[in-house]
Design a protein around this motif. Sequence first.
Motif, short mmCIF file in Angstrom:
data_model
loop_
_atom_site.label_atom_id
_atom_site.label_comp_id
_atom_site.label_asym_id
_atom_site.label_seq_id
_atom_site.Cartn_x
_atom_site.Cartn_y
_atom_site.Cartn_z
N THR A 1 0.85 -1.19 0.00
CA THR A 1 0.00 0.00 0.00
C THR A 1 0.89 1.25 0.00
O THR A 1 2.09 1.17 0.29
N GLU B 1 -6.09 6.80 4.49
CA GLU B 1 -6.62 5.44 4.61
C GLU B 1 -6.43 4.71 3.29
O GLU B 1 -6.60 5.33 2.22
N VAL B 2 -6.14 3.42 3.37
CA VAL B 2 -6.02 2.64 2.13
C VAL B 2 -7.39 2.55 1.47
O VAL B 2 -8.40 2.33 2.15
N ILE C 1 1.38 -5.66 3.97
CA ILE C 1 0.71 -4.45 4.46
C ILE C 1 1.11 -4.12 5.89
O ILE C 1 1.34 -5.01 6.70
N THR D 1 -2.55 5.61 10.95
CA THR D 1 -3.68 4.85 10.40
C THR D 1 -3.60 3.38 10.79
O THR D 1 -2.55 2.76 10.63
N ASN E 1 -4.77 -0.02 9.66
CA ASN E 1 -5.37 -0.66 8.49
C ASN E 1 -6.33 -1.77 8.92
O ASN E 1 -6.07 -2.46 9.91
#
Length: 419
Positions: free
Chosen positions: A132, A164-165, A183, A192, A194
């Motif tokens: 990501t 954010e992803v 990730i 963040t 995830n």
Amino acid sequence: MSMPTPATARAGAAALDVKRLRQDFPALKQEINGRPLAYLDNAATAQKPAAVIEAVARYYREDNSNVHRGVHTLSERATAAYEGARETMRGFVGAASTREIVFVRGTTEAINLVAQAWARPRLQPGDEILITHLEHHSNIVPWQMVCEQTGATLRVAPINACGEVRLDEFERLLGERTKLVAIGHVSNALGTINPVRQMIERAHAREVPVLVDGAQATPHMAVDVQALGADFYALSGHKMFGPTGIGVLYAREALLDAMPPWQGGGDMIKAVSFDGTVYNDLPYKFEAGTPNIGGAVGLGAAADYIAGVGQAQIAAYESDLLAYTEDRLAEVDGLRLIGTAANKAAVASFVIDGVHAHDLGTIVDHHGVAIRAGHHCAMPVMEFFGLAATARASLAFYNTREEIDALVEALREAKNIFG
Ligand code: PMP
């Protein structure tokens, strides 16, 4: 792994006796530039409780010897201490077996191990690794290297303006050619969190294994690798109140079994002759050479210490403190928070109009406040926000509202000088 609701956060805040816990950390008891130290650089490395320092010192004072070799008493004690730490770390991450716990130098080495021993022999030209845009350099560069070595391609799931992803894009990029997803659990640059469990489910639906970079998760929340479904999980001791130079690679046993060793040397073999070598059982096949025994002992002590404080209480207290931090920062004229994900842990990254992040870092240090300024080893994140650097306050459970107040006061002075 969702953060607690505000109500439970308040209950947790009451449950943690931070004043008492701070007494466990000798380094926190000092003054810097005539002010009490406010250590807000925990994402870089956390301070160590006396229990960790003493466990390492006691090991060297009383048990120091090499492991897995000697028949004498000290060697047996050193082996017991080292393998005891492995069992502690197995419990800490919820692994099924100590065969799945490989001691490494830290997250960086864990990821490089997977890149070279799992990915490299499997990747073909045209295969893809999916990461990501939020990743730390250590979850980017090892994959770039293995892509160069094999002709595979690195794909990057984009992020939104909150940091954010974008899960729709993540899912779209998971394709026929994806061989591995790597990730971060928690972003060190933005905080963040995830939705790794969800991301793992999506990858597994396509039978793609997932590596999770947990460097910034284990100091702040309980991690259960089996509940998450992680195939590989990497952590660093020094981020979770343990020593530097020690960490863990968790990997599912079937994956480790199928991997060739990464480094060769002592301890990773059963028998060596010039006709060939028989490798050792798991996890020793991946631990060539004399390991960081004292470090492992210290890491085990750190995991025990965290468990003693209580991971739910830590998460709740920090959630409350992060909300306070962001509220107070918002009062500073010209300050802009970078990274406003709905689900965040322990990190407030920011810029102030007209003041360079490095100047902020220097001025707040005059007030005894330690923050970090720079790209935080996540240059693509900085690039996304069009910045060269941010200032970053990163929290641990021993931080207090008074320390945040000291930060805000120091930032106001910086703004007055430069702004
Ligand atoms: N990943 C993340 C998210 C990190 O924050 C860090 C350390 N800043 C690393 C990986 C690398 O950890 P280490 O330097 O301990 O290997």
